[in-house]
Design a protein around this motif. Sequence first.
Motif, PDB file in Angstrom:
ATOM      1  N   UNK A  25       4.671 -12.149  -9.497  1.00  0.00           N
ATOM      2  CA  UNK A  25       3.824 -12.075 -10.697  1.00  0.00           C
ATOM      3  C   UNK A  25       2.407 -11.644 -10.324  1.00  0.00           C
ATOM      4  N   UNK A  26       1.859 -12.250  -9.274  1.00  0.00           N
ATOM      5  CA  UNK A  26       0.493 -11.921  -8.862  1.00  0.00           C
ATOM      6  C   UNK A  26       0.393 -10.468  -8.428  1.00  0.00           C
ATOM      7  N   UNK A  27       1.316 -10.015  -7.588  1.00  0.00           N
ATOM      8  CA  UNK A  27       1.264  -8.637  -7.110  1.00  0.00           C
ATOM      9  C   UNK A  27       1.426  -7.663  -8.266  1.00  0.00           C
ATOM     10  N   UNK A  28       2.335  -7.951  -9.178  1.00  0.00           N
ATOM     11  CA  UNK A  28       2.586  -7.048 -10.302  1.00  0.00           C
ATOM     12  C   UNK A  28       1.383  -6.982 -11.239  1.00  0.00           C
ATOM     13  N   UNK A  29       0.944  -8.122 -11.723  1.00  0.00           N
ATOM     14  CA  UNK A  29      -0.109  -8.129 -12.738  1.00  0.00           C
ATOM     15  C   UNK A  29      -1.497  -7.846 -12.172  1.00  0.00           C
ATOM     16  N   UNK A  30      -1.752  -8.194 -10.916  1.00  0.00           N
ATOM     17  CA  UNK A  30      -3.066  -7.959 -10.335  1.00  0.00           C
ATOM     18  C   UNK A  30      -3.208  -6.594  -9.681  1.00  0.00           C
ATOM     19  N   UNK A  31      -2.078  -5.899  -9.440  1.00  0.00           N
ATOM     20  CA  UNK A  31      -2.212  -4.647  -8.693  1.00  0.00           C
ATOM     21  C   UNK A  31      -1.215  -3.563  -9.083  1.00  0.00           C
ATOM     22  N   UNK A  32       0.054  -3.829  -8.969  1.00  0.00           N
ATOM     23  CA  UNK A  32       1.035  -2.742  -9.069  1.00  0.00           C
ATOM     24  C   UNK A  32       1.214  -2.189 -10.480  1.00  0.00           C
ATOM     25  N   UNK A  54       8.507   2.421  -5.708  1.00  0.00           N
ATOM     26  CA  UNK A  54       7.746   3.585  -6.174  1.00  0.00           C
ATOM     27  C   UNK A  54       8.559   4.824  -5.823  1.00  0.00           C
ATOM     28  N   UNK A  55       9.302   5.379  -6.794  1.00  0.00           N
ATOM     29  CA  UNK A  55      10.169   6.516  -6.490  1.00  0.00           C
ATOM     30  C   UNK A  55       9.431   7.757  -6.003  1.00  0.00           C
ATOM     31  N   UNK A  56       8.222   7.991  -6.479  1.00  0.00           N
ATOM     32  CA  UNK A  56       7.515   9.222  -6.111  1.00  0.00           C
ATOM     33  C   UNK A  56       7.153   9.271  -4.631  1.00  0.00           C
ATOM     34  N   UNK A  57       6.950   8.100  -4.015  1.00  0.00           N
ATOM     35  CA  UNK A  57       6.621   8.050  -2.589  1.00  0.00           C
ATOM     36  C   UNK A  57       7.712   7.340  -1.787  1.00  0.00           C
ATOM     37  N   UNK A  58       8.752   6.926  -2.468  1.00  0.00           N
ATOM     38  CA  UNK A  58       9.919   6.270  -1.851  1.00  0.00           C
ATOM     39  C   UNK A  58       9.520   5.078  -0.995  1.00  0.00           C
ATOM     40  N   UNK A  59       8.754   4.184  -1.624  1.00  0.00           N
ATOM     41  CA  UNK A  59       8.347   2.945  -0.971  1.00  0.00           C
ATOM     42  C   UNK A  59       8.946   1.767  -1.726  1.00  0.00           C
ATOM     43  N   UNK A  60       9.549   0.871  -0.974  1.00  0.00           N
ATOM     44  CA  UNK A  60      10.094  -0.376  -1.500  1.00  0.00           C
ATOM     45  C   UNK A  60       9.249  -1.519  -0.940  1.00  0.00           C
ATOM     46  N   UNK A  61       8.771  -2.391  -1.816  1.00  0.00           N
ATOM     47  CA  UNK A  61       8.031  -3.572  -1.389  1.00  0.00           C
ATOM     48  C   UNK A  61       8.930  -4.776  -1.606  1.00  0.00           C
ATOM     49  N   UNK A  62       9.118  -5.537  -0.554  1.00  0.00           N
ATOM     50  CA  UNK A  62       9.898  -6.765  -0.629  1.00  0.00           C
ATOM     51  C   UNK A  62       8.988  -7.941  -0.331  1.00  0.00           C
ATOM     52  N   UNK A 102      -3.938 -13.717   0.496  1.00  0.00           N
ATOM     53  CA  UNK A 102      -4.672 -12.610   1.109  1.00  0.00           C
ATOM     54  C   UNK A 102      -4.364 -11.290   0.406  1.00  0.00           C
ATOM     55  N   UNK A 103      -4.401 -11.303  -0.913  1.00  0.00           N
ATOM     56  CA  UNK A 103      -4.027 -10.118  -1.681  1.00  0.00           C
ATOM     57  C   UNK A 103      -4.846  -8.877  -1.312  1.00  0.00           C
ATOM     58  N   UNK A 104      -6.152  -8.958  -1.110  1.00  0.00           N
ATOM     59  CA  UNK A 104      -6.892  -7.741  -0.748  1.00  0.00           C
ATOM     60  C   UNK A 104      -6.352  -7.075   0.530  1.00  0.00           C
ATOM     61  N   UNK A 105      -5.983  -7.860   1.516  1.00  0.00           N
ATOM     62  CA  UNK A 105      -5.438  -7.296   2.758  1.00  0.00           C
ATOM     63  C   UNK A 105      -4.081  -6.647   2.506  1.00  0.00           C
ATOM     64  N   UNK A 106      -3.268  -7.271   1.663  1.00  0.00           N
ATOM     65  CA  UNK A 106      -1.962  -6.697   1.305  1.00  0.00           C
ATOM     66  C   UNK A 106      -2.169  -5.359   0.612  1.00  0.00           C
ATOM     67  N   UNK A 107      -3.103  -5.299  -0.313  1.00  0.00           N
ATOM     68  CA  UNK A 107      -3.347  -4.062  -1.061  1.00  0.00           C
ATOM     69  C   UNK A 107      -3.915  -2.964  -0.173  1.00  0.00           C
TER      70      UNK A 107
END
Length: 119
Positions: A25-32, A54-62, A102-107
């Motif tokens: 929820x945090x990653x989705x609503x605060x960033x993605x 993200x299909x355009x860059x073919x990145x999967x975040x788990x 540590x959301x800023x570092x993740x982003x």
Amino acid sequence: MRDLYSQHLVSRARELRRNMTPAERKLWYDALRSHPVKFRRQVPLAGYILDFYAPSVRICIELDGASHDSPEAQAYDRERTRVLEGLGICVVRFRNEEVLEKLPAVLTALDILVKGRQA
């Protein structure tokens, strides 16, 4: 890539979208959700449900919590990563605690990865 869409997992993916973990929820609503590169959440693909894709860059975040710590879960994750990377999808994993604390570092790490995949 459309032929890799796993129709039989659609109802489970919908359920997961409705019941996101706190870290998701945090990653989705605060960033993605508003990221310049379009991310989708809980995407059924190649027999798996990807947390974010993200299909355009073919990145999967788990996002991984304690359920991923057992040897069996780690073996499953390695196989899943192997399959997805075989399809040209870059799999990046973050611990739930990283996203929550540590959301800023993740982003920052994610932005570097996205830029590298756009080149």
